[in-house]
Motif scaffolding. Structure first.
Motif, PDB file in Angstrom:
ATOM      1  N   SER A   5      -6.146  20.365   5.657  1.00 55.92           N
ATOM      2  CA  SER A   5      -4.636  20.255   6.816  1.00 55.92           C
ATOM      3  C   SER A   5      -4.488  19.155   7.194  1.00 55.92           C
ATOM      4  O   SER A   5      -5.107  18.140   7.739  1.00 55.92           O
ATOM      5  N   HIS A   6      -2.826  18.746   7.093  1.00 56.15           N
ATOM      6  CA  HIS A   6      -1.991  17.899   7.202  1.00 56.15           C
ATOM      7  C   HIS A   6      -2.365  17.046   6.666  1.00 56.15           C
ATOM      8  O   HIS A   6      -3.074  15.225   7.152  1.00 56.15           O
ATOM      9  N   LEU A   7      -2.823  16.814   5.408  1.00 51.63           N
ATOM     10  CA  LEU A   7      -4.051  15.400   4.789  1.00 51.63           C
ATOM     11  C   LEU A   7      -2.589  14.931   4.042  1.00 51.63           C
ATOM     12  O   LEU A   7      -2.685  13.620   3.827  1.00 51.63           O
ATOM     13  N   PHE A   8      -1.483  14.845   3.326  1.00 47.47           N
ATOM     14  CA  PHE A   8      -0.537  14.744   2.312  1.00 47.47           C
ATOM     15  C   PHE A   8       0.767  14.264   2.786  1.00 47.47           C
ATOM     16  O   PHE A   8       0.820  13.197   2.359  1.00 47.47           O
ATOM     17  N   LEU A   9       0.902  14.691   3.805  1.00 46.54           N
ATOM     18  CA  LEU A   9       2.459  14.761   4.358  1.00 46.54           C
ATOM     19  C   LEU A   9       2.544  12.951   4.880  1.00 46.54           C
ATOM     20  O   LEU A   9       3.377  12.175   4.810  1.00 46.54           O
ATOM     21  N   LYS A  10       1.169  12.361   4.865  1.00 45.78           N
ATOM     22  CA  LYS A  10       0.994  11.517   5.638  1.00 45.78           C
ATOM     23  C   LYS A  10       0.599   9.984   4.828  1.00 45.78           C
ATOM     24  O   LYS A  10       1.201   9.082   5.015  1.00 45.78           O
ATOM     25  N   GLU A  11       0.981  10.722   4.020  1.00 46.47           N
ATOM     26  CA  GLU A  11       0.810   8.889   2.550  1.00 46.47           C
ATOM     27  C   GLU A  11       1.760   9.514   1.762  1.00 46.47           C
ATOM     28  O   GLU A  11       2.659  10.683   1.423  1.00 46.47           O
ATOM     29  N   LYS A  12       2.976   8.029   1.780  1.00 45.63           N
ATOM     30  CA  LYS A  12       4.550   8.713   1.090  1.00 45.63           C
ATOM     31  C   LYS A  12       4.317   7.836  -0.340  1.00 45.63           C
ATOM     32  O   LYS A  12       5.047   8.596  -0.874  1.00 45.63           O
ATOM     33  N   GLN A  13       3.037   7.368  -0.766  1.00 48.44           N
ATOM     34  CA  GLN A  13       3.287   7.793  -1.985  1.00 48.44           C
ATOM     35  C   GLN A  13       3.126   8.826  -3.069  1.00 48.44           C
ATOM     36  O   GLN A  13       1.920   9.402  -2.517  1.00 48.44           O
ATOM     37  N   ASP A  14       3.695   9.142  -4.124  1.00 49.89           N
ATOM     38  CA  ASP A  14       3.077   9.818  -4.741  1.00 49.89           C
ATOM     39  C   ASP A  14       1.576   9.821  -5.558  1.00 49.89           C
ATOM     40  O   ASP A  14       1.183  10.647  -5.445  1.00 49.89           O
ATOM     41  N   HIS A  15       1.007   8.418  -6.329  1.00 46.59           N
ATOM     42  CA  HIS A  15      -0.402   8.158  -6.343  1.00 46.59           C
ATOM     43  C   HIS A  15      -1.161   8.558  -5.739  1.00 46.59           C
ATOM     44  O   HIS A  15      -2.474   8.425  -6.060  1.00 46.59           O
ATOM     45  N   TYR A  16      -1.008   8.701  -4.437  1.00 49.04           N
ATOM     46  CA  TYR A  16      -2.124   8.711  -2.796  1.00 49.04           C
ATOM     47  C   TYR A  16      -2.623   9.960  -2.970  1.00 49.04           C
ATOM     48  O   TYR A  16      -3.472  10.161  -2.773  1.00 49.04           O
ATOM     49  N   ARG A  17      -0.919  10.592  -3.546  1.00 48.64           N
ATOM     50  CA  ARG A  17      -1.935  11.949  -2.570  1.00 48.64           C
ATOM     51  C   ARG A  17      -2.283  12.339  -4.086  1.00 48.64           C
ATOM     52  O   ARG A  17      -3.244  13.654  -3.672  1.00 48.64           O
ATOM     53  N   GLN A  18      -1.732  11.897  -5.368  1.00 51.16           N
ATOM     54  CA  GLN A  18      -2.761  12.276  -6.456  1.00 51.16           C
ATOM     55  C   GLN A  18      -4.032  12.273  -5.954  1.00 51.16           C
ATOM     56  O   GLN A  18      -5.190  13.009  -6.566  1.00 51.16           O
ATOM     57  N   ALA A  19      -4.461  11.336  -5.622  1.00 46.44           N
ATOM     58  CA  ALA A  19      -5.895  10.807  -5.691  1.00 46.44           C
ATOM     59  C   ALA A  19      -6.514  11.036  -4.618  1.00 46.44           C
ATOM     60  O   ALA A  19      -7.620  11.707  -4.788  1.00 46.44           O
ATOM     61  N   ILE A  20      -5.885  12.304  -3.332  1.00 46.40           N
ATOM     62  CA  ILE A  20      -6.332  13.148  -2.285  1.00 46.40           C
ATOM     63  C   ILE A  20      -6.507  14.543  -3.146  1.00 46.40           C
ATOM     64  O   ILE A  20      -7.568  14.711  -3.195  1.00 46.40           O
ATOM     65  N   LEU A  21      -5.372  14.672  -3.809  1.00 45.85           N
ATOM     66  CA  LEU A  21      -5.831  15.903  -4.670  1.00 45.85           C
ATOM     67  C   LEU A  21      -7.412  15.596  -5.328  1.00 45.85           C
ATOM     68  O   LEU A  21      -7.671  17.114  -5.718  1.00 45.85           O
ATOM     69  N   ASN A  22      -6.932  14.736  -6.318  1.00 38.66           N
ATOM     70  CA  ASN A  22      -8.470  14.606  -7.724  1.00 38.66           C
ATOM     71  C   ASN A  22      -9.536  14.252  -6.449  1.00 38.66           C
ATOM     72  O   ASN A  22     -10.635  14.623  -7.321  1.00 38.66           O
ATOM     73  N   ASN A  23      -9.745  13.946  -5.313  1.00 35.64           N
ATOM     74  CA  ASN A  23     -10.694  13.238  -4.623  1.00 35.64           C
ATOM     75  C   ASN A  23     -11.536  15.053  -4.345  1.00 35.64           C
ATOM     76  O   ASN A  23     -12.467  15.492  -4.071  1.00 35.64           O
ATOM     77  N   LEU A  24     -10.319  16.065  -3.238  1.00 37.85           N
ATOM     78  CA  LEU A  24     -11.150  16.885  -2.695  1.00 37.85           C
ATOM     79  C   LEU A  24     -11.035  18.252  -4.333  1.00 37.85           C
ATOM     80  O   LEU A  24     -11.976  19.073  -3.921  1.00 37.85           O
ATOM     81  N   TRP A  25     -10.234  18.068  -5.535  1.00 35.68           N
ATOM     82  CA  TRP A  25     -11.185  18.870  -6.306  1.00 35.68           C
ATOM     83  C   TRP A  25     -12.145  18.728  -6.816  1.00 35.68           C
ATOM     84  O   TRP A  25     -12.631  19.621  -7.552  1.00 35.68           O
TER      85      TRP A  25
END
Length: 973
Positions: free
Chosen positions: A639-659
């Protein structure tokens, strides 16, 4: 001067008593009508007499501070208590402004060093008490002496010539303590005909003072005028004062603003005093169990349209509201009798009460008439052919579909419509009292709520908390960032932790509960029950990453429901379901607060990062021979983890970690963000990345074209599918181009209504409305399991458009179109904006001629529902996605000439001028043009000064050169 202090806790009350010489406390209740009437008078006195550490005025809500009220013996509201050095010296019960003013005047004198026993010699007054104070000395005069002599002679003569002298003296008119018979209001028997004897008596009662004498003294006139001012404030009833009284009123207070209305004297608030009204036949009652084990009666009202449809289906013609509903608005003189101080006031208030009842009666008649018209329209829309035997369902189907629905609702709606609903029954979510509301309220009682409100507004973007999980209407365009105070923030102050509990958890719980309900519907109960029935398994493990514990509370509600069902079947034993709960909290202060009500929970300061960690085997001294087991979760709420990250590769890193943390065998990942264009784009980016890089394409659907992949993030694809809200696995029709889009108007989001706790409504600054809405964008994905139905998107759309009305087998709900906007209800047809399994936004029209059942269900459908009954026509709907990716204007330059730079030599210096440069997108305003003009003038002046200085330097050099040459010539001579 400051106003009254609202007491919020026992500690604040004791601090006020110990630190203030005189405290005047108002013990009130929100439901108390007299409390509301005298509250403005009390506040005016508080502003006039309050002095720091000397005199303080306090307001104590007896419902919220029951312990304080019980300690001070408060049994009626309002009750005003005067404390001197912490000791009670005076008590006034009831809404008596005169007694309250007198008591406060005396109390103020105590702050100057007076003694309580000298100032307060008499007990406190009560409502209805007269102005005389027993025990005070009388002022003797000749008139008083004559009256005493006449009273003595009268009593002597009355007892002298009677058999029972004691009784005769007691009933004699000369007895000053004789009890007068109660006055019967002149209007109690109804209005008298004009010219009758009773009408003359009523007129006389209005014009004569209480004593019966036609001649009024100055004191009597002044008393009537002052009482009229106290009762009716700046208004006056028509004909209430005679000419002399009105002249004095106008001289003292000026002319009244207008004629008195029922609202001015509190009649609408207290119109039900004097007895209970008969319930109308659309009201029902339920018994709700309390936490202490008792029960309370809850009254609810059945909407007129539903009652009308139910009656139409049963074939009986019953009125929507019986005549008893109108009889319930009959005259109730209880309030008038309680507050009227004399016959004149009673008569005026009674007339206002009659006017109010007449207006209420007319309003109810209009509402009933409108409800009947609407019910007739619903009945006409719901009429079905008698040959249609669709509703003859088996008992098993009715029991399965009607577990959360009432039997009447199951009969009125198609079962596929009920299965496709997004919201549960009831639509409004109530926050669990024992699991969430009560613990938070107890934690907030340690701090004054006004301080928590100020901290919440500072943390969540100001008034209305726009950067909390719930964005208020009208603040979406200006606040498109993430949440202002995320739970993984490492440092929080004490007040910030309280602000997080009060402003973050309630809307976060509502949004997570809504999504979990939808996931449970689409996957079925077996997804949870199969894991609970495994004896060798430790239950389900859940990770709350971003909801701050609200996700765990929501998950417990669903898990306990499934556990109770299995216990009833005898398939499991035990009072609590097994499982592991983990929440991400970065602050120690927040973690200590959450531990008080999140039991058996693991707290982590951040997400475990297995993507960049080794196996911890062999090479490290403390690793051991076996690798450390990695955590795996059956459910992850991001919940509300991706919007606070401005860069796409930061969001990609969070998604990889969650996966990597998600269970490979059926684990569910839920991603939730705020409901605005940027929040939707963050969720859509996660969905797009999963379909392109993580999941295998579904059978019958083409693979999404993949762009150049980053080798660092590349993964081997595996089975999986989107649970909700999407029913297609292609490109999102509202996110065809990745990235931010400027001017986006259409985006996918949903809403959930919930009951606001009291502390949350105070955070928003609106304590009267306890009904709130939270809007959010989300996507739910299951790992390791493909879709059950592998129909291609175009085929599923065709079948859904034809409708499953007569289908005997239930369709796969994940192959149906979903409503992405509220339905448009028109006369004779309903328009639905749906996102189809083919990946298109279309507008489907369901007219009454298509199917009466489908037309009825379409009118009752809601935003977010899945639609299974088809439509008659459909057209493509254009999606307003903005002007494309907002890349700073580079897209607009694609069709222009390439840029050229011209290098020139200016005064020995190189300068570069760009040709074909891009023009400014917006024209400059007047202020900007003036600023540019001033800059040009200053630059021109600087250049001119530099040129003048250069010329002067040249001239000086030439003069020096000439002087030097002249010196040399002289030397040569």
């Amino acid at each position: 001067m400051s106003g009254p202090i609202h007491i919020g806790s026992d500690g604040e009350w004791q601090s006020l008593l110990s630190g203030t010489t005189v405290v005047i406390a108002d013990f009130y209740a929100d439901w108390c009508g007299p409390c509301k009437m005298i509250a403005p008078h009390f506040e005016r006195l508080a502003k006039e007499h309050s002095r720091p550490k000397k005199v303080a005025f306090a307001k104590v809500n007896v419902d919220n501070q029951a312990n304080i009220a019980r300690t001070n013996g408060v049994t009626a509201m309002p009750t005003f208590v005067v404390f001197h050095n912490g000791t009670t010296v005076e008590t006034i019960r009831g809404a008596n402004p005169t007694a309250l003013t007198e008591a406060i005047t005396k109390a103020v004198s105590l702050s100057n060093g007076g003694k309580a026993e000298d100032v307060f010699k008499t007990p406190g007054r009560t409502l209805g008490g007269d102005g005389s104070v027993p025990g005070q000395g009388r002022h003797w005069s000749v008139t008083l002496l004559i009256n005493i002599i006449m009273m003595f002679v009268g009593l002597y003569l009355a007892s002298l010539f009677s058999i029972d002298s004691y009784k005769a003296a007691e009933q004699s008119m000369f007895n000053p303590k004789r009890q007068q018979p109660p006055l019967k209001p002149a209007s109690a028997a109804g209005p008298a005909p004009a010219g009758s004897a009773r009408a003359q008596q009523q007129s006389t009662a209005l014009q004569e003072p209480t004593g019966g004498s036609r001649s009024q003294s100055v004191e009597d006139i002044e008393k009537v005028v002052r009482e009229a001012k106290q009762r009716f404030r700046d208004t006056l009833p028509k004909g209430y004062l005679n000419e002399e009284e009105y002249a004095l009123y106008e001289r003292l207070y000026g002319p009244p603003l207008r004629e008195t209305a029922p609202e001015d004297v509190g009649i609408p608030t207290h119109a039900d005093m004097g007895g209970q009204s008969t319930r109308v036949n659309d009201e029902r009652t339920l018994l709700r169990q309390l936490e202490e084990g008792g029960f309370e009666e809850v009254t609810y009202r059945i909407p007129y349209q539903e009652s009308g449809v139910a009656e139409a289906s049963s074939g009986s013609e019953q009125p929507l509201a019986s005549d008893s509903a109108l009889e319930a608005i009959e005259e109730s003189p209880g309030y008038v009798d309680a507050v009227a101080r004399n016959p004149r006031e009673h008569e005026a208030l009674q007339r206002l009460m009659q006017d109010f009842k007449a207006a209420q009666k007319k309003q109810l008649e209009d509402e009933i008439a409108a409800a009947r018209e609407e019910a007739e329209a619903e009945q006409e829309a719901y009429e079905m052919d008698e040959e249609d035997d669709f509703f003859e369902e088996s008992e098993e189907t009715t029991a399965e579909l009607g577990r959360d629905m009432s039997l009447g609702e199951t009969r009125r709606f198609h079962p596929f419509t009920l299965q496709g609903r997004f919201h549960g029954s009831p639509v409004e979510i109530s926050l669990p009292q024992s699991g969430l509301v009560t613990p938070i309220r107890d934690l907030l009682d340690r701090t004054h709520l006004s301080h928590v409100k100020a901290a919440a507004e500072a943390a969540f973007g100001g008034q209305g908390l726009p950067t909390s999980p719930s964005t208020p209407e009208g603040r979406k365009n200006g606040q498109m960032g993430g949440v202002g105070l995320p739970p993984d923030q490492r440092h929080m102050t004490e007040i910030e932790a309280d602000a997080f509990l009060a402003g973050y958890l309630p809307p976060a719980y509502a949004s997570v509960t809504s999504v979990l309900r939808e996931v449970r519907k689409r996957l079925g109960s077996d997804w949870i029950q199969q894991r609970l029935k495994k004896k060798e398994n430790a239950g389900l493990s859940v990770l709350d990453a971003g909801a701050g514990g609200a996700g765990l509370v929501a998950w417990e509600q669903i898990l306990n429901t499934e556990w109770d069902l299995l216990r009833e079947k005898g398939e499991v034993t035990g009072s609590q379901p097994p499982g592991r709960k983990t929440v991400i909290t970065g602050s120690d202060r927040l973690r200590h607060r959450l531990k008080s009500f999140l039991h058996n929970t693991t707290f982590l300061p951040r997400l475990p990062d297995y993507e960049h960690s080794g196996e911890m085997q062999g090479e490290h001294l403390d690793a051991g021979n076996k690798p450390q087991p990695r955590k795996s979760y059956d459910l992850i709420i991001a919940s509300h983890l991706f919007l606070k990250e401005k860069q796409d590769h930061y969001r990609q890193a969070i998604l990889n970690n969650l996966w990597t943390l998600l269970n490979k065998d059926g684990g569910v990942l839920i991603v939730i963000e705020k409901a605005h264009p940027r929040g939707f784009e963050a969720v859509a980016h996660v969905r797009d990345t999963l379909l392109k890089q993580f999941l295998l394409p579904q059978n019958g659907e083409p693979s999404i074209p993949t762009e150049e992949l980053n080798p660092a993030f590349h993964k081997e694809r595996e089975a999986g599918h989107i649970i909700a809200p999407c029913t297609n696995h292609g490109t999102c029709p509202m996110y065809k181009e990745a990235g931010k889009s400027k001017g986006r108007k259409d985006y996918c989001y949903f809403n959930q209504r919930f009951t606001r706790p009291t502390f949350y409504t105070k955070m928003l600054g609106n304590s009267s409305n306890n009904q709130g809405d939270v809007e959010f964008s989300y996507v739910a994905i299951q790992r390791g399991c493909s879709k059950t139905d592998q129909l291609p998107g175009w085929k599923a759309t065709e079948l859904a458009f034809a409708g499953y009305k007569n289908s005997k087998e239930s369709p796969d709900m994940q192959t149906l179109p979903r409503m992405v906007l509220p339905p448009l209800k028109r006369k004779g047809h309903v328009t639905l904006d749906v996102c189809t399994p083919e990946g298109k936004i279309e507008r489907w029209t369901v007219p009454k001629s298509f199917s009466k059942l489908a037309y009825h269900d379409a009118r009752k459908s809601h935003w977010g529902d899945l639609w299974a009954l088809g439509a008659k026509t459909k057209v493509s709907r254009s999606v307003r996605v903005g002007s494309g990716v907002d890349d700073g204007g580079k897209r607009a330059e694609g069709g222009k000439k390439p840029r050229k730079v011209e290098i020139t030599m200016d005064g020995g210096r190189l300068s570069a001028n760009e040709k074909n440069a891009r023009k400014e997108r917006r024209t400059k305003g007047k202020r900007e043009r003036q600023t540019d003009l001033i800059k040009e003038i200053l630059e021109a002046e600087d250049l001119e000064e530099q040129e003048i200085e250069r010329e002067m330097d040249t001239e000086v050099e030439e003069e020096l050169k000439l002087e030097e040459e002249e010196k040399q010539r002289r030397r040569r001579r």
